[in-house]
Scaffold this motif. Structure first.
Motif, mmCIF file in Angstrom:
data_model
loop_
_atom_site.group_PDB
_atom_site.id
_atom_site.type_symbol
_atom_site.label_atom_id
_atom_site.label_comp_id
_atom_site.label_asym_id
_atom_site.label_seq_id
_atom_site.Cartn_x
_atom_site.Cartn_y
_atom_site.Cartn_z
ATOM 1 N N GLN A 30 -56.654 22.984 15.271
ATOM 2 C CA GLN A 30 -57.596 23.815 16.017
ATOM 3 C C GLN A 30 -59.039 23.324 15.887
ATOM 4 N N PHE A 31 -59.300 22.484 14.895
ATOM 5 C CA PHE A 31 -60.680 22.042 14.676
ATOM 6 C C PHE A 31 -61.266 21.289 15.878
ATOM 7 N N PRO A 32 -60.546 20.334 16.502
ATOM 8 C CA PRO A 32 -61.132 19.697 17.691
ATOM 9 C C PRO A 32 -61.387 20.672 18.823
ATOM 10 N N LEU A 71 -47.858 14.239 11.384
ATOM 11 C CA LEU A 71 -48.457 13.453 12.466
ATOM 12 C C LEU A 71 -49.473 14.264 13.263
ATOM 13 N N VAL A 72 -49.074 15.474 13.647
ATOM 14 C CA VAL A 72 -49.964 16.323 14.439
ATOM 15 C C VAL A 72 -51.182 16.734 13.624
ATOM 16 N N LEU A 73 -50.965 17.118 12.377
ATOM 17 C CA LEU A 73 -52.065 17.543 11.511
ATOM 18 C C LEU A 73 -53.127 16.457 11.393
ATOM 19 N N SER A 74 -52.687 15.252 11.015
ATOM 20 C CA SER A 74 -53.639 14.158 10.790
ATOM 21 C C SER A 74 -54.285 13.687 12.090
ATOM 22 N N SER A 75 -53.500 13.606 13.170
ATOM 23 C CA SER A 75 -54.032 13.110 14.439
ATOM 24 C C SER A 75 -55.066 14.059 15.029
ATOM 25 N N PHE A 76 -54.738 15.338 15.090
ATOM 26 C CA PHE A 76 -55.659 16.307 15.673
ATOM 27 C C PHE A 76 -56.908 16.461 14.806
ATOM 28 N N PHE A 77 -56.719 16.524 13.499
ATOM 29 C CA PHE A 77 -57.874 16.694 12.627
ATOM 30 C C PHE A 77 -58.772 15.454 12.672
ATOM 31 N N GLY A 78 -58.145 14.274 12.750
ATOM 32 C CA GLY A 78 -58.926 13.052 12.898
ATOM 33 C C GLY A 78 -59.717 13.051 14.196
ATOM 34 N N PHE A 79 -59.098 13.547 15.266
ATOM 35 C CA PHE A 79 -59.789 13.667 16.549
ATOM 36 C C PHE A 79 -60.983 14.610 16.428
ATOM 37 N N MET A 85 -62.684 15.353 13.670
ATOM 38 C CA MET A 85 -63.735 14.744 12.847
ATOM 39 C C MET A 85 -64.507 13.686 13.645
ATOM 40 N N THR A 86 -63.802 12.969 14.512
ATOM 41 C CA THR A 86 -64.471 11.981 15.361
ATOM 42 C C THR A 86 -65.435 12.664 16.322
ATOM 43 N N LEU A 87 -64.991 13.758 16.934
ATOM 44 C CA LEU A 87 -65.866 14.514 17.828
ATOM 45 C C LEU A 87 -67.066 15.079 17.073
ATOM 46 N N LYS A 88 -66.812 15.578 15.861
ATOM 47 C CA LYS A 88 -67.908 16.135 15.063
ATOM 48 C C LYS A 88 -68.952 15.070 14.746
ATOM 49 N N SER A 89 -68.496 13.884 14.372
ATOM 50 C CA SER A 89 -69.427 12.786 14.061
ATOM 51 C C SER A 89 -70.251 12.418 15.287
ATOM 52 N N GLY A 128 -78.520 19.201 19.829
ATOM 53 C CA GLY A 128 -79.404 19.993 18.976
ATOM 54 C C GLY A 128 -78.798 20.253 17.613
ATOM 55 N N HIS A 129 -79.004 21.489 17.091
ATOM 56 C CA HIS A 129 -78.538 21.843 15.745
ATOM 57 C C HIS A 129 -77.024 22.044 15.743
ATOM 58 N N THR A 130 -76.342 21.280 14.914
ATOM 59 C CA THR A 130 -74.862 21.345 14.877
ATOM 60 C C THR A 130 -74.327 21.581 13.477
ATOM 61 N N GLY A 131 -75.195 21.964 12.544
ATOM 62 C CA GLY A 131 -74.748 22.129 11.155
ATOM 63 C C GLY A 131 -73.651 23.153 10.984
ATOM 64 N N GLY A 132 -73.609 24.155 11.872
ATOM 65 C CA GLY A 132 -72.610 25.204 11.729
ATOM 66 C C GLY A 132 -71.190 24.740 11.961
ATOM 67 N N ILE A 133 -70.995 23.591 12.569
ATOM 68 C CA ILE A 133 -69.639 23.096 12.817
ATOM 69 C C ILE A 133 -68.918 22.811 11.504
ATOM 70 N N ASP A 134 -69.656 22.335 10.503
ATOM 71 C CA ASP A 134 -69.046 22.043 9.203
ATOM 72 C C ASP A 134 -68.439 23.287 8.565
ATOM 73 N N ASP A 135 -68.955 24.470 8.925
ATOM 74 C CA ASP A 135 -68.423 25.713 8.355
ATOM 75 C C ASP A 135 -66.955 25.909 8.690
ATOM 76 N N TYR A 136 -66.506 25.303 9.790
ATOM 77 C CA TYR A 136 -65.123 25.492 10.217
ATOM 78 C C TYR A 136 -64.157 24.543 9.502
ATOM 79 N N ILE A 137 -64.683 23.655 8.662
ATOM 80 C CA ILE A 137 -63.826 22.775 7.866
ATOM 81 C C ILE A 137 -63.499 23.423 6.527
ATOM 82 N N PHE A 138 -64.543 23.846 5.809
ATOM 83 C CA PHE A 138 -64.356 24.423 4.483
ATOM 84 C C PHE A 138 -64.605 25.932 4.454
ATOM 85 N N GLY A 139 -65.054 26.475 5.564
ATOM 86 C CA GLY A 139 -65.325 27.905 5.621
ATOM 87 C C GLY A 139 -66.711 28.241 5.098
ATOM 88 N N GLN A 140 -67.291 29.293 5.634
ATOM 89 C CA GLN A 140 -68.596 29.766 5.177
ATOM 90 C C GLN A 140 -68.678 31.254 5.455
#
Length: 290
Positions: free
Chosen positions: A47-49, A98-106, A108-112, A121-133
């Motif tokens: 769901q991250f991508p 396969l699905v876990l690593s592929s989608f999550f890698g996708f 992380m690539t989009l996030k980068s 603009g400001h995108t710091g809040g996206i990281d909150d969806y990886i480790f939670g905030q």
């Protein structure tokens, strides 16, 4: 202590995490008993991508837009898992990986890309969806958790007997008219919805623990499904409250991971000292041997 309990920010975070943990505990028992626990992990990462793409389209970290993006990609990931498992010789656990690593890698690539581009603009809040905030949850986030949790729990309550039969005797369930596709769809809707709603609170890395750990706790204390679901729900609720309180009282403790640590402590205690735990089972074996 009273200062913390009366704090509005604490109340917002505590309400949101407690509702989420209770609903995840109840619904998570289905996947634990069906031995499909890792599907939640794969869907959470997948769901991250969807979250990042929703941000790219909307341009803001709007809670509803991000939820919709997460739901779409969660459903798509589940469809991909089913297709791989059904039409290839790849096993379920391999397709999940396969699905876990592929989608999550996708994702992380989009996030980068987004964070390296000045157009967003400001995108710091996206990281909150990886480790939670969870400490930065807003009322809008809590409202979404409340709505999604209420829908999931209502689906569960109104279909309780059908789900119970489907879990423990799928053949008989099919014979009495419960179509497996419909039942799987109901379970999928509840699971994906809760995962998407809880991403900001605990992140894609830890959300699966909220779905698995309470169910394990319930099974260590009872074999009756109703009691298992209630124990699972309330163990999640208590862990959320204690974890939120600790993270508020002590600076430097992240709310999501602290909730998971509290839940893990209850899991460990239950595995050792529960009604069906290791200590009691060991004593029973010794008595039978004697």
């Amino acid at each position: 202590m009273m200062d913390i309990l009366s704090s509005f920010s604490f109340q917002i975070v505590a309400i949101g995490t407690m509702i989420l943990a209770f609903a995840c505990g109840v619904i998570g028992t289905i996947n634990v008993l069906r031995q499909n626990s890792l599907i939640g992990d794969a869907i959470g990462h997948a769901q991250f991508p969807g979250v990042v793409l929703a941000f790219m389209i909307v341009g803001t970290l709007d809670a509803l837009s991000l939820l919709i993006g997460a739901l779409i990609f969660g459903a798509f990931a589940f469809f991909v898992i089913q297709m791989i498992n059904q039409y290839s010789k790849i096993s379920l656990d391999a397709s999940l990986a396969l699905v876990l690593s592929s989608f999550f890698g996708f994702g992380m690539t989009l996030k980068s890309y987004v964070q390296g581009s000045s157009a967003y603009g400001h995108t710091g809040g996206i990281d909150d969806y990886i480790f939670g905030q969870a400490a930065y949850m807003l009322r809008a986030d809590v409202n979404i958790i409340l709505i999604v949790s209420a829908i999931s729990l209502l689906i569960f309550i109104f279909n309780y007997q059908r789900i119970k039969i489907f879990i423990f005797d799928p053949v008989y369930s099919h014979m009495i008219g419960n179509k497996p596709t419909v039942m799987n769809a109901l379970i999928l809707v509840m699971t994906i919805g809760l995962i998407a709603a809880g991403l900001k609170a605990v992140g894609v890395i830890l959300i699966v623990n909220l779905l698995i750990a309470p169910g394990v706790i319930g099974l260590m204390w009872s074999k009756r499904y109703l009691y298992v679901t209630l124990i699972a729900g309330f163990s999640g609720l208590v862990s959320a409250f204690v974890g939120t309180y600790i993270s508020t009282a002590y600076v430097g403790f992240a709310t999501g991971p602290t909730i998971i640590l509290c839940l893990s402590a209850i899991v460990l205690f239950s595995i050792l000292f529960g009604t069906h735990g290791a200590v009691r089972n060991g004593l029973m074996r010794r008595r039978h041997a004697a």
